[in-house]
Every structure is written in structure tokens, then in C-alpha cells.
Design an enzyme around this catalytic site. Structure first.
Site, mmCIF file in Angstrom:
data_model
loop_
_atom_site.group_PDB
_atom_site.id
_atom_site.type_symbol
_atom_site.label_atom_id
_atom_site.label_comp_id
_atom_site.label_asym_id
_atom_site.label_seq_id
_atom_site.Cartn_x
_atom_site.Cartn_y
_atom_site.Cartn_z
ATOM 1 N N GLU A 94 93.272 64.919 67.998
ATOM 2 C CA GLU A 94 94.705 64.410 67.782
ATOM 3 C C GLU A 94 95.601 65.261 66.733
ATOM 4 O O GLU A 94 95.844 64.666 65.726
ATOM 5 C CB GLU A 94 94.626 62.940 67.613
ATOM 6 C CG GLU A 94 94.244 62.169 68.877
ATOM 7 C CD GLU A 94 94.676 60.736 68.791
ATOM 8 O OE1 GLU A 94 95.260 60.308 68.015
ATOM 9 O OE2 GLU A 94 94.381 60.019 69.745
ATOM 10 N N GLU A 148 89.455 59.957 75.064
ATOM 11 C CA GLU A 148 89.746 58.744 74.653
ATOM 12 C C GLU A 148 90.648 57.779 75.433
ATOM 13 O O GLU A 148 91.831 58.350 75.801
ATOM 14 C CB GLU A 148 90.417 58.684 73.234
ATOM 15 C CG GLU A 148 89.605 58.881 72.081
ATOM 16 C CD GLU A 148 90.222 58.796 70.667
ATOM 17 O OE1 GLU A 148 91.136 58.081 70.552
ATOM 18 O OE2 GLU A 148 89.586 59.572 70.002
#
Ligand code: GBH
Length: 486
Positions: free
Chosen positions: A204, A392
Site C-alpha cells: 500500500e 487483502e
């Protein structure tokens, strides 16, 4: 055929729909569209990797053990007022000592893959220099135990815990950090790739770059101006590219390399041609400084023009490095961003949240199952990516242990079922998603939210470290056993 028809009618009855609604195709009722026979009934392709994900600082604890150096999250979480309740990852889930029990839990669920991250400062306590053999010992033992349980390791190299010693020299503001990251990645890949075959460089980009260096709510807690922040973003994608090259050069043959990014999950407000086109354009532009530059090896004109004099400084050589070919793209998918076509120069606009829009326990986590369709769909259609993982997906819920010792998290099950239905929709259209990693195996340290936001399918009592699988664990186990939702 008879069976499908019968169940469709009873499904419609359940929803209180009329007999004519019962004869509509399934997707008109908000469920999966018709599929080829092998994917019928909500089934996923054979060999689909059902996994779960965690990250070093969120689960390991043992922050001063076996020569581990401090990271920016040790520093930040110990600063007064930075995290909920002053919570730190000092102990977290004590995974460093309990990993064997937790791998037994994974085996019980039937997991095929486990995504974890390496703590950089366990391997290089000050970020560079000589590797700490005791740091490798832990990951060696953990990977061996995973393999013995029949679970494939998926290894992330950077999930936000930068060695503090590198932050002291400017952290991601300093191009040397990108170089140090490449060197660290190469050393780890050389050491682990005889057993770990899948590596992700960073987790991320926007979370650690934007929230850490611009908004200041994550470590290192800085609020840089626009130009300095744009340069940090550039160094981060450069670090990714250097790591890809170093892993490629050092890993055993057969190693696959990707990243785990969370591009803004742009979804069209309504699935009509004009909004679909606007959403596709928005996905590319809104992710220009991270996933787009990685996929295309260049910044979009709109991005550079928008920054003007604050645009990052870079060379053509660096862009080439950033665009290094990948074997797969990992996508972290949570809440949606609804976008519609507009007559503005960009051609699209973000739609504001109505006050009544539903979210999970975390205010930011708006419910939008369609994001698990659109994020891989855009990634596939824009860039022709041939292998993707959902690295995720999951949610926070207000889990309580009832007087029978159970956690009946029906809201999380609802969330997961609807998101997976949309993932199935993508897969059945031929979008090449090869696996799904649920965030998370365990309740854990949710960064600035401390231990106040539970994302696990296993409840953790943080006083006793007792693990209790929730209803969502039972749901996920059934999904894995059936390889789908049917
Ligand atoms: C992921 O972040 C992370 O990879 C993982 O470590 C994390 O535990 C998990 O999801 C659940 O959050 O302060 O209101 O602006 C997801 C993206 C970025 C969402 C940071 C929450 C802060 C919310 N996250 N963001 S807010």
C-alpha cells in the site's frame, strides 16, 4: 437445470419476490451472473489460492528480541497522543512466539496460502550493513512450519516498518532509502527463495506515503508540503522498482515477483457506458503516482500538470526501473469510491457520501462489494495484467464474545459473502485473479487505531492471547472446502 430453477424460485420467495421476478436471470436479483459450467454455483477455478494476510508489526511483538532494531512504528506508537489509547505493537499477537499454534489454526481453516511481511529491522537492525542471522532464523522457522502444514508462503518485504536509523537520515525523503530497500530485498530473496516462491515488494504505497508523510497520522508522522510529498512518492515507487530488479537478480528460478497495492477502488455509480468509461479513466488518473506509473513506466500528463512546479524530479532511467516487469499484481481492496461521468476537463467526478451510506466499524470502511469486481477488472482491462491476487480484503466489526464463548460476527460474514460474490463475477468473466487473502487471520494492532478495531476472523483476547475462531472463520473454512460460495 431443474434444481437451479427450483432454488432460484425459492431464493426469490425468500426475498419476497413475485413469481415473475423468479424467472429473471440470477444476476438481476443481485447475485452472480450466469457462468460456464466449471464456475457454476459460485465455484472458483481449480487451484485458486485461499489465504489470509498479516503484517510484521501488527502481529509479531517481541520488538526488542534477537537483535531487532527499532522501526518508525516503534518510535511513533510510543509518542504520546499518536495512537488510540497509546497502544503500541510491543506485544501485539505475540506471533513471534506463538506462530506454531497460529499455523495450526491456519491448517484447521484449510488455508492454501499465508501472506506475512518481513520486519526489515530484524534482518538489518539499522537498515543497511551486515545482516542479523537471528532475524532470518525466525522467518526460516516460520516458513518451514508453513510448508510442513501445506501452506504456501507469500512474503511482503515492506509493510510500513522502516528501520528508524533510515528515517533518521530522511527516510523515504532520501533517495538512499530506495537503494537500501533494493539491497535488503535482494538479500532476503536470496536467503528465502529456496522455499518462498512469491514475493511482494511494498504494501500500500498510498498508506505509508500519503498518511505517513503528508497527513501525519501514520509513522513517521510528517506533514510535508506538496512538492516534498511528491518526491517521497517517487522514491517509494523507485524503491519498489529497485527491489523488483534485486529480487530478480538474486532469487532462485521460479520465484514470482509482485507488490500489494491499494489503488483507489473506483467504481462506476451506475453500470452504463458513460459511467464505465469515466470510472476506467478515473482509476488510471487517481492512481497515477503509484500503480499507474508502475504499470506504464511513466507519470500521466494530468498528474504532472496538476503538480506544476511541485512535480517530482526524476530521470528516464528511474522511470524504467519503476516500470520493471512484474509476474503478478496484488490488490488490497476495501471500500469503494463511486465515480460518475462529468463534463469537467477530467471527464469524471467523485460522488460525495450520503450521510446514511453504510460502513463497517471503521468509519472509513464504506461497504461496496462491487469494488472487489472493479479493481481487478480495471487492472486487467487497462494494463492486460495476466496474474492478480487479492492480497487483502476484510473488515472491522464490533465483535463481542458471548456467554457461550462465541463471536457471532454476522456483519463480517455478510460483508465477506457479498464481496466474494463480486470477485466471483470478475473471475467468471475471465479476469485472471489467482487467489484471495483475507485480512486478517487474527485481530491485531490496527496502526493508529490500536487494538480498538478488530479485523480478524479469529478473536484475540489481548490480555491472555487466547484465540477464538469467530463465525466468519467457520464461514471461510466452508468457502475454502467448497472452493467457492455454493
Ligand atoms: C490495510 O490498509 C493495511 O494494509 C493493513 O495493514 C490494515 O490493517 C488493514 O488494511 C485494515 O485497515 O485514519 O480514517 O484516514 C487499508 C487502507 C489506510 C485504511 C489507512 C485506513 C486510515 C483511515 N487503510 N486508513 S483514517
Amino acid at each position: 437445470m431443474m434444481n437451479a430453477r427450483f432454488s432460484r424460485r425459492s431464493f426469490a420467495r425468500l426475498l419476497g419476490l413475485s413469481a415473475s421476478a423468479a424467472s429473471l436471470p440470477l444476476h438481476a436479483l443481485g447475485s452472480a451472473p450466469p457462468t460456464g459450467s466449471d464456475l457454476a454455483g459460485g465455484r472458483f477455478p481449480e487451484g485458486f489460492v485461499w489465504g489470509s494476510a498479516t503484517a510484521s508489526y501488527q502481529v509479531e511483538g517481541a520488538v526488542r528480541e534477537d537483535g531487532r532494531g527499532p522501526s518508525i512504528w516503534d518510535t511513533f506508537s510510543h509518542m504520546p497522543g499518536k495512537t488510540h489509547n497509546g497502544d503500541t505493537g510491543d506485544i501485539a499477537d505475540d506471533f513471534y512466539h506463538r506462530y506454531l499454534d497460529d499455523i495450526a489454526l491456519m491448517k484447521e481453516l484449510g488455508l492454501k496460502g499465508f501472506r506475512f511481511s518481513i520486519s526489515w529491522s530484524r534482518i538489518f537492525p539499522t537498515g543497511t550493513g551486515a545482516a542479523n542471522p537471528k532475524g532470518f532464523d525466525f522467518y526460516d522457522r516460520m516458513i518451514d512450519a508453513l510448508l510442513a502444514a501445506g501452506i504456501q508462503p507469500y512474503c511482503t518485504l515492506y509493510h510500513w516498518d522502516l528501520p528508524q536509523a533510515l528515517e533518521d537520515k530522511g527516510g523515504w525523503q532520501n533517495k538512499d532509502t530506495a537503494k537500501a530497500f533494493g539491497e535488503y530485498a535482494g538479500v532476503v530473496a536470496k536467503h528465502l527463495s529456496d522455499r518462498a516462491k512469491q514475493f511482494m515488494t511494498v504494501n500500500e504505497l498510498s498508506s505509508f506515503v500519503d498518511i505517513g508523510y503528508r497527513e501525519g497520522r501514520h509513522a513517521p508522522g510528517l506533514r510535508l508540503d506538496r512538492g516534498r510529498h511528491a518526491q517521497v512518492a517517487h522514491h517509494a515507487v523507485l524503491g519498489h522498482g529497485l527491489a523488483v530488479q534485486a529480487i530478480r537478480a538474486n532469487a532462485k528460478p521460479g520465484t514470482k515477483i509482485g507488490l500489494a497495492d491499494n489503488p483507489a477502488a473506483i467504481c462506476p455509480v451506475i453500470e452504463t457506458r458513460e459511467h464505465l468509461e469515466a470510472a476506467s479513466r478515473a482509476f488510471r488518473e487517481e492512481n497515477a503516482k503509484f500503480l499507474t506509473v508502475i504499470m506504464e513506466g511513466k507519470y500521466t500528463e494530468q498528474y504532472l500538470r496538476g503538480l506544476g512546479a511541485d512535480a517530482p524530479k526524476f530521470t528516464d532511467e528511474e522511470l524504467k526501473t519503476i516500470g520493471s516487469p512484474l509476474d503478478f499484481v496484488g490488490l488490497n481492496v476495501y471500500g469503494p469510491h463511486w465515480v460518475r461521468a462529468s463534463s469537467s476537463p477530467k471527464g469524471y467526478e467523485m460522488v460525495e457520501w450520503p450521510a446514511s451510506y453504510p460502513h463497517m466499524l471503521s468509519d472509513w470502511l464504506h461497504v461496496g462489494p462491487e469494488s472487489l469486481y472493479w479493481v481487478p477488472k480495471h487492472t486487467h482491462t487497462l494494463w492486460g495484467v495476466k496474474e492478480m491476487y487479492i492480497t487483502e480484503n476484510g473488515c472491522s466489526a464490533s465483535d463481542v464474545v458471548n456467554n457461550q464463548g462465541q463471536v457471532l460476527d454476522t456483519d463480517r460474514v455478510m460483508y465477506l459473502r457479498n464481496y466474494l460474490t463480486q470477485l466471483h463475477r470478475a473471475v467468471s468473466e475471465g479476469v485472471p485473479v489467482k487467489g484471495y487473502f483475507l485480512w486478517s487471520l487474527l485481530d491485531n494492532y490496527e496502526w493508529a487505531d490500536g487494538y480498538d478495531r478488530r479485523f480478524g476472523i479469529t478473536h484475540v483476547d489481548f490480555r491472555t492471547q487466547k484465540r477464538t475462531p469467530k463465525l466468519s472463520a467457520e464461514f471461510y473454512k466452508a468457502v475454502i472446502a467448497r472452493n467457492g460460495l455454493a
